[in-house]
Design a protein around this motif. Structure first.
Motif, PDB file in Angstrom:
ATOM      1  N   ILE A 144      -4.759 -32.850 -21.860  1.00  0.00           N
ATOM      2  CA  ILE A 144      -5.229 -31.908 -22.892  1.00  0.00           C
ATOM      3  C   ILE A 144      -4.095 -31.597 -23.858  1.00  0.00           C
ATOM      4  O   ILE A 144      -4.286 -31.539 -25.078  1.00  0.00           O
ATOM      5  N   LYS A 145      -2.889 -31.387 -23.319  1.00  0.00           N
ATOM      6  CA  LYS A 145      -1.728 -31.143 -24.191  1.00  0.00           C
ATOM      7  C   LYS A 145      -1.434 -32.365 -25.053  1.00  0.00           C
ATOM      8  O   LYS A 145      -1.103 -32.248 -26.238  1.00  0.00           O
ATOM      9  N   SER A 176     -14.045 -30.343 -25.072  1.00  0.00           N
ATOM     10  CA  SER A 176     -13.549 -29.545 -26.208  1.00  0.00           C
ATOM     11  C   SER A 176     -12.331 -30.197 -26.849  1.00  0.00           C
ATOM     12  O   SER A 176     -12.237 -30.295 -28.081  1.00  0.00           O
ATOM     13  N   ALA A 177     -11.404 -30.669 -26.014  1.00  0.00           N
ATOM     14  CA  ALA A 177     -10.182 -31.280 -26.545  1.00  0.00           C
ATOM     15  C   ALA A 177     -10.498 -32.555 -27.321  1.00  0.00           C
ATOM     16  O   ALA A 177      -9.925 -32.797 -28.393  1.00  0.00           O
ATOM     17  N   PRO A 196      -4.590 -31.159 -17.338  1.00  0.00           N
ATOM     18  CA  PRO A 196      -3.913 -30.256 -18.298  1.00  0.00           C
ATOM     19  C   PRO A 196      -2.892 -30.986 -19.176  1.00  0.00           C
ATOM     20  O   PRO A 196      -2.729 -30.654 -20.353  1.00  0.00           O
ATOM     21  N   THR A 233      -3.265 -32.924 -28.398  1.00  0.00           N
ATOM     22  CA  THR A 233      -2.849 -32.163 -29.593  1.00  0.00           C
ATOM     23  C   THR A 233      -1.340 -32.239 -29.790  1.00  0.00           C
ATOM     24  O   THR A 233      -0.773 -31.428 -30.514  1.00  0.00           O
ATOM     25  N   HIS A 266      -8.125 -23.507 -31.942  1.00  0.00           N
ATOM     26  CA  HIS A 266      -7.258 -24.640 -32.292  1.00  0.00           C
ATOM     27  C   HIS A 266      -6.804 -24.556 -33.746  1.00  0.00           C
ATOM     28  O   HIS A 266      -5.628 -24.800 -34.051  1.00  0.00           O
ATOM     29  N   GLN A 299     -12.968 -28.615 -20.538  1.00  0.00           N
ATOM     30  CA  GLN A 299     -11.657 -28.826 -21.162  1.00  0.00           C
ATOM     31  C   GLN A 299     -11.609 -30.156 -21.918  1.00  0.00           C
ATOM     32  O   GLN A 299     -11.186 -30.206 -23.078  1.00  0.00           O
ATOM     33  N   ILE A 300     -12.042 -31.231 -21.246  1.00  0.00           N
ATOM     34  CA  ILE A 300     -11.924 -32.564 -21.852  1.00  0.00           C
ATOM     35  C   ILE A 300     -12.836 -32.686 -23.074  1.00  0.00           C
ATOM     36  O   ILE A 300     -12.423 -33.192 -24.123  1.00  0.00           O
ATOM     37  N   CYS A 314      -8.614 -40.625 -21.611  1.00  0.00           N
ATOM     38  CA  CYS A 314      -9.949 -40.031 -21.426  1.00  0.00           C
ATOM     39  C   CYS A 314     -11.016 -41.121 -21.350  1.00  0.00           C
ATOM     40  O   CYS A 314     -11.977 -41.015 -20.584  1.00  0.00           O
TER      41      CYS A 314
END
Length: 1199
Positions: free
Chosen positions: A446-447, A493-494, A443, A450, A567, A490-491, A472
């Protein structure tokens, strides 16, 4: 990522990015070995001469620098290069300059290949120790020109320290012949090392390498290690980082300790580690203002930590079974994955040892280093965290990870986030981040992908996002697919969101590379290969392409659609960069077909409160987004016969309607915010009108019209520095007005609302007379965008208003931009009303008004207004050319009979003139339009003069092959028009400013083409006479035209100098020369020095004509010898001297020498009383009557 071997790939980034060109130039080998050998062989010849030695060094540097990115290609050649140079160095006959030059070459090679590899090639036998030591001792440490010599000698000495014999054996008898004891070799080396550790230049770095090699020798560490460490600690304690001298000393001491603890044995250094650590704590290097010192502090402390811990690999670390990508791809999906984590008993057995207390200090220091303001310090600290954690027990290592995760707090700066990401990547890469921690880590990553924090007018965080991509990437290589499976959605998409929507091109490319790594290593990312094909490293380089095209393709896969839309709503429509906000809203428009229901039911209700919110950027982005999404839904509805109202709720419709009222009531159209909100609202008005919202006869239409009119009236109040903003607002206003009128100002029969028609047309025509230039521009463009039913029965009134503004303001030389927009508007009005051969002049273009329209446009082709910005009239001329083409194409396609031959003749001649002028851009524009009209076939333009000859000069292929921007290509074609009587005057008029201009390339090619044409007609007396008459006509017509007179005189001078009128010189008193002289005499009262100088040159050229005209020319020149301006007197004398050298038959040979001597020896800048007698003497010698002094009111001309 694999790069192509033999291609140049380029990718252009837009939207606030500089252009990014990626060139891959993969070399196959060291191809310059022959030239390099020759350069090294030439050193004995060139070393004595500074110029040749510098050029040889520079060439060698250029060759070596080619291999900076592929230095391994040099490896097969390093040995012979080194040996050749060392032969010069070792030779006793070599002078010092040759030795220094040889070491400079060695340094260049070492810099490219890296000292760690290169120094290993140095000869390091026992016999080398003393010579190297002696040579180093003889160097002058203060000589800034020879530092390369000292640097390379220190590296050589480092290698000689590796000999396996005790250094005391090299000493022999320490007593010299004089009975004085010699210093032992060990002490000499140590003294040299200490000395160079505290110098201020590059040899300091080599001295630290020497220390690491020398102090780790068995014999030296027994006798000198403790003393050296005491010296180092004393040096560190006694310095501060305030003076530059102390900074250098501290740098050398820290470098040497860091390298010593890297290369030394743990058993030898362990006892000293706590003391050094304590000294560094007291020094507080973390608070130093010098980034390099902070980095060295981090580097040294992590090495101390590694010394304190036993050198063992943590048995608990996570180990992925296969590291080979090929093996991963070839493994069967059904293959079972063996658990490689050791059992608990083994772990406990291996971890059963005490951890020194100092390790906690080390880790704390490294964690602080992760938050440093400099990247080099954070990167060193991250590597230190990875190395130290790898030697800790699992429990303590987990505590380190926990402390590390504290960096990812929104109370921390972007530096802490960046350092945290680097450290996580290091831990993951080394297998020290166990899968059990992924729930906490992912998490945060992911933050980080962005992360963006606004700072003033820009933002920080691109380095954090880039580092998150690195995390990543490292995770893809570190973990088995089953471990990352829960986080794949999650990964993926981010990473895709960053790869497609990040503002920074480096972040987009990093995300694309990380996504590619995950697709290859993990094999679990949905649609990975398909997406990579569209969003590879090069494709994501272009920002517009990312937002408008790649995003649509990626969103076509349902796993990513909603995440991308969310997003854009959460992070991009409120972005600080306006270009990103606008791109985001266009992307939302393109993404709407992928998820129409989600847009209508979820996204739009989210956006509407933001559209009337407090934050300016959010408000601006939300209004634009509402407009784009509504219009996209309307276009989708057309396919299913549904209206927008059917697709979105009534609450949303009401909210869209009331946005303007709320903004108006809150006065949010005023001030700086108004510059953003007004065009955004105009865009909303346009899109809602195009979407056919059911607002007809609603009060909101009147409110929208007020906004449009108020913006046009007050556009001049926008910040003066934002010229681009004004243009953007104007475009938005005009588009909104056009769509609003088209949808809401007509009745069911398609007729205009007469009241609104009268109000708007009269209002905008009145605006054409406004004292504000931007109001005039807006009013003109507004008239041009009105739909046909609004212009019907008002055409005459509109034309008169636009033509009046063009004519009056052109005479006054003001409102240039308004004239440009009025010219554009005339063409737009014509295109909207159409052509009718028998129509009314109030409703269509017809025989009664076509001449006036063409007259206005042709008159605008002669707009040469200039101001402080330069030739601003060119904007009007460009618009007039475009408008003429559009109107002509329209008329020819509908009613060619209303075009008279005179109109077509004037139009083609004016285009020919513009195609011969000096500004490349406008010449190209005119030339392309000229050819399009000439080659127009469906239908053809009638009455073009000399059509057949033109088609011969400009065949059909020239429409694509001829580059009008290039003077070398354009002028050879355009000068051929001089042979066509109808085009000769205007073509020569255009050529005048090109041939007589100041741009070298334009002058060269235009004059060359003109002279080539004139040479071709030298034998044709009639053609030359016709050309001369045209030349005189241009001169007469533009005698008072300041723009043309000087270029014309310059062109005339070049013609005379190139004997272009030689056929006229054979006749006495030829009329051409008489007329030319009479016209030139008009300038003798001018105060313009440039004009007078050009005129003098022409007079000197006219001397070649026979008869009485020669006496008249001499008379004019002799009068100018007594001009009131000294510089003109001097110029005249100089030009006359050159003239008499060129034309030796002008005067009697008996007085020629006297005349030449007087012209050259006299100081013509003296006062008039002094120079007048000399001038009169010249008159007598040349047989010209002396000019009489006449008292005049104008003192410029004194004769």
């Amino acid at each position: 990522m694999a790069l192509p071997d033999a291609e140049n790939e380029c990718s252009v980034g837009e939207g606030g990015e500089s252009d990014v060109i990626v060139t891959t130039c993969v070399l196959g080998g060291f191809s310059e070995s022959g030239e390099t050998r020759a350069l090294i062989s030439s050193l004995p010849e060139v070393h004595g001469d500074t110029v040749t030695s510098e050029s040889t060094t520079q060439r060698f540097l250029v060759i070596m620098n080619r291999y900076q990115e592929q230095p391994h290609l040099l490896d097969p050649h390093l040995e012979w290069m080194l040996n050749m140079i060392l032969d010069y160095v070792r030779s006793e006959k070599s002078p010092p300059s040759l030795v220094h030059l040889g070491f400079k070459f060695l340094y260049i090679i070492c810099k490219v290949r890296g000292y760690k590899i290169f120094m290993q090639l140095y000869p390091h036998e026992v016999a080398d120790v003393q010579p190297v030591l002696d040579l180093l001792s003889r160097q002058d440490p203060k000589d800034s020109e020879t530092w390369e010599t000292r640097y390379m000698l220190l590296l050589w000495l480092s290698m000689t320290c590796l000999i396996p014999f005790d250094l005391s054996r090299l000493d022999g008898h320490l007593e010299s012949d004089g009975g004085k004891a010699r210093e032992p070799t060990m002490d000499r080396i140590l003294a040299i090392a200490k000395f160079y550790l505290v110098v201020s230049d590059t040899p300091r770095d080599a001295a630290s390498v020497l220390v690491s090699k020398f102090m780790t020798r068995p014999d030296v560490k027994q006798k000198r290690l403790g003393d050296f460490l005491d010296w180092s600690l004393t040096t560190i304690s006694q310095t501060n980082d305030q003076s530059m001298r102390d900074i250098m000393v501290l740098d050398g001491a820290l470098q040497s300790l860091a390298k010593l603890f890297k290369h030394g044995k743990r058993d030898d250094l362990l006892q000293y580690a706590p003391t050094i650590l304590q000294c560094l704590e007291q020094k507080c290097l973390a608070e130093s203002s010098q980034a390099m010192l902070r980095k060295l502090g981090v580097k040294l402390i992590q090495r101390l930590g590694l010394t304190l811990l036993k050198p063992r690999l943590a048995a608990w670390r996570y180990q992925r079974g296969s590291r080979s990508l090929a093996a991963n791809l070839s493994m069967s999906q059904s293959a079972t994955i063996t658990d490689v984590t050791p059992d608990v008993d083994t772990q406990e057995q291996e971890e059963d040892y005490d951890i020194p207390e100092e390790v906690e200090t080390v880790i704390e220091y490294l964690l602080v280093g992760l938050k440093d303001k400099e990247t080099i310090v954070r990167w060193s600290a991250a590597k230190g965290i990875g190395r130290v954690t790898g030697r800790l027990p699992q429990e303590l290592a987990d505590e380190v990870v926990g402390s590390l995760l504290d960096c990812f707090s929104f109370q921390e700066t972007d530096n802490a986030w960046h350092g945290g990401c680097l450290a996580l990547a290091e831990l993951g890469r080394r297998g020290l981040l166990l899968p059990s921690r992924l729930n906490d880590v992912v998490p945060l990553i992911i933050k980080s992908l962005t992360y963006e924090e606004k700072r003033g007018a820009c933002s920080v965080g691109s380095n954090v996002r880039d580092a998150a991509c690195y995390v990543c990437w490292s995770f893809a290589r570190a973990y088995e697919p089953t471990e990352l499976q829960p986080f794949v959605t999650q990964i993926s998409s981010a990473l895709l969101i960053t790869a497609v929507f990040d503002r920074n091109v480096n972040c987009r490319r990093a995300a694309s590379a990380a996504f590619q790594e995950n697709v290859g290593r993990q094999g679990t990312f949905p649609h990975g290969i398909d997406i990579l094909t569209a969003a590879d490293y090069y494709a994501v380089g272009n920002l517009n392409n990312c937002y408008l095209n790649i995003s649509v393709y990626v969103a076509s896969f349902p796993e990513y659609t909603n995440a991308m839309i969310d997003h854009l709503i959460a992070m991009k429509i409120n972005h600080w960069d306006g270009a990103i906000r606008e791109l985001a809203t266009k992307a939302l428009h393109n993404l709407t077909p992928q998820a129409p229901d989600y847009m209508a039911t979820t996204v739009l209700p989210q956006l509407l409160p933001m559209a009337v919110g407090i934050d300016l950027h959010s408000r601006h982005g939300a209004i634009l987004a509402c407009a784009e999404i509504t219009h996209a839904l309307y276009k989708l509805g057309l396919q299913t016969n549904r209206t927008v109202v059917d697709m979105i709720s009534s609450e949303c419709v009401d909210a869209l309607k009331h946005i303007h009222r709320m903004l108006h009531d809150r006065k949010q159209y005023r001030g700086f915010g108004g510059e953003l909100i007004r065009p955004a609202m105009c865009s909303l008005i346009e899109k809602l009108s195009l979407s056919k919202m059911p607002f007809k006869n609603d009060p909101v239409i009147t409110e929208w019209q007020w906004l449009i009119d108020d913006t046009i009236k007050n556009l001049h109040l926008v910040s003066s520095g934002a010229s681009g903003a004004k243009d953007g607002i104007m475009v938005a206003v005009v588009s909104a007005l056009s769509a609003l009128c088209e949808e809401y100002y007509h009745d069911r029969a398609g007729q205009a609302d007469s009241q609104m028609q009268d109000v708007l047309v009269s209002q905008y025509i009145e605006g054409l007379q406004s004292p504000q230039m931007l109001t005039r521009c807006g009013s003109a463009l507004a008239l041009g965008c009105l739909p046909r039913f609004m212009i019907h029965s008002k055409l005459k009134q509109i034309f008169e208003g636009l033509q009046h503004m063009c004519t009056v303001s052109q005479k006054e030389g003001t409102f240039t931009e308004a004239r440009r927009d009025a010219v554009r508007a005339i063409a737009q009005v014509c295109l909207r009303t159409g052509v009718c051969a028998h129509g009314s002049p109030d409703s269509a273009l017809c025989p009664e008004n076509v001449a006036k329209v063409y007259g206005t446009l042709l008159e605008s082709m002669n707009d040469y207004t200039t101001d402080s910005r330069g030739d601003v009239g060119a904007w009007v001329r460009e618009a007039a050319m475009t408008s003429l083409m559009d109107v002509t194409t329209l008329v020819v396609s509908s009613a060619p009979e209303i075009l008279s031959p005179d109109l077509v003749n004037c139009m083609m001649c004016c285009l020919a003139q513009q195609a011969a002028e000096k500004i490349d851009r406008y010449r190209a524009h005119a030339g392309s339009i000229f050819l399009r009209l000439l080659h127009s076939t469906e239908p053809a333009v009638p009455h073009i003069p000399h059509r057949e000859e033109l088609l011969h000069i400009f065949p059909a292929e020239t429409t694509t092959s001829l580059n009008w921007n290039a003077p070398s290509q354009a002028f050879p074609y355009i000068t051929q028009l001089l042979g066509l009587p109808q085009y000769q005057y205007h073509t020569l008029l255009g050529l005048t400013v090109s041939v007589g201009g100041i741009t070298e390339s334009t002058v060269h090619f235009s004059s060359q083409s003109l002279f080539d044409y004139l040479k071709g007609i030298q034998e044709n007396n009639d053609a030359l006479a016709q050309f001369g008459n045209t030349l005189l006509s241009i001169f007469k017509d533009n005698l008072r035209n300041e723009r043309l007179t000087i270029p014309f005189l310059k062109m005339l001078n070049q013609m005379l100098a190139n004997s272009c009128f030689e056929i006229f010189t054979t006749q006495e008193n030829h009329q051409f020369c008489l007329d030319l002289l009479a016209l030139c005499k008009e300038f003798k009262k001018s105060r313009d020095i440039s004009k007078l100088r050009a005129c003098i040159a022409v007079f000197c050229g006219l001397i070649q004509f026979q008869g009485e005209v020669r006496k008249k020319v001499l008379s004019q020149l002799l009068m100018l010898l007594c001009h009131s301006f000294p510089v003109i007197r001097k110029t005249t004398a100089s030009q006359m001297y050159e003239m008499l050298l060129t034309y030796d038959d002008v005067i009697d040979p008996e007085v020629l020498d006297d005349v030449m001597t007087l012209l050259s020896d006299t100081n013509w800048e003296s006062d008039l009383a002094t120079v007048r007698p000399h001038r009169n003497q010249l008159c007598d010698w040349l047989g010209v009557p002396r000019p009489q002094v006449v008292a005049k009111q104008n003192p410029v001309q004194v004769s």
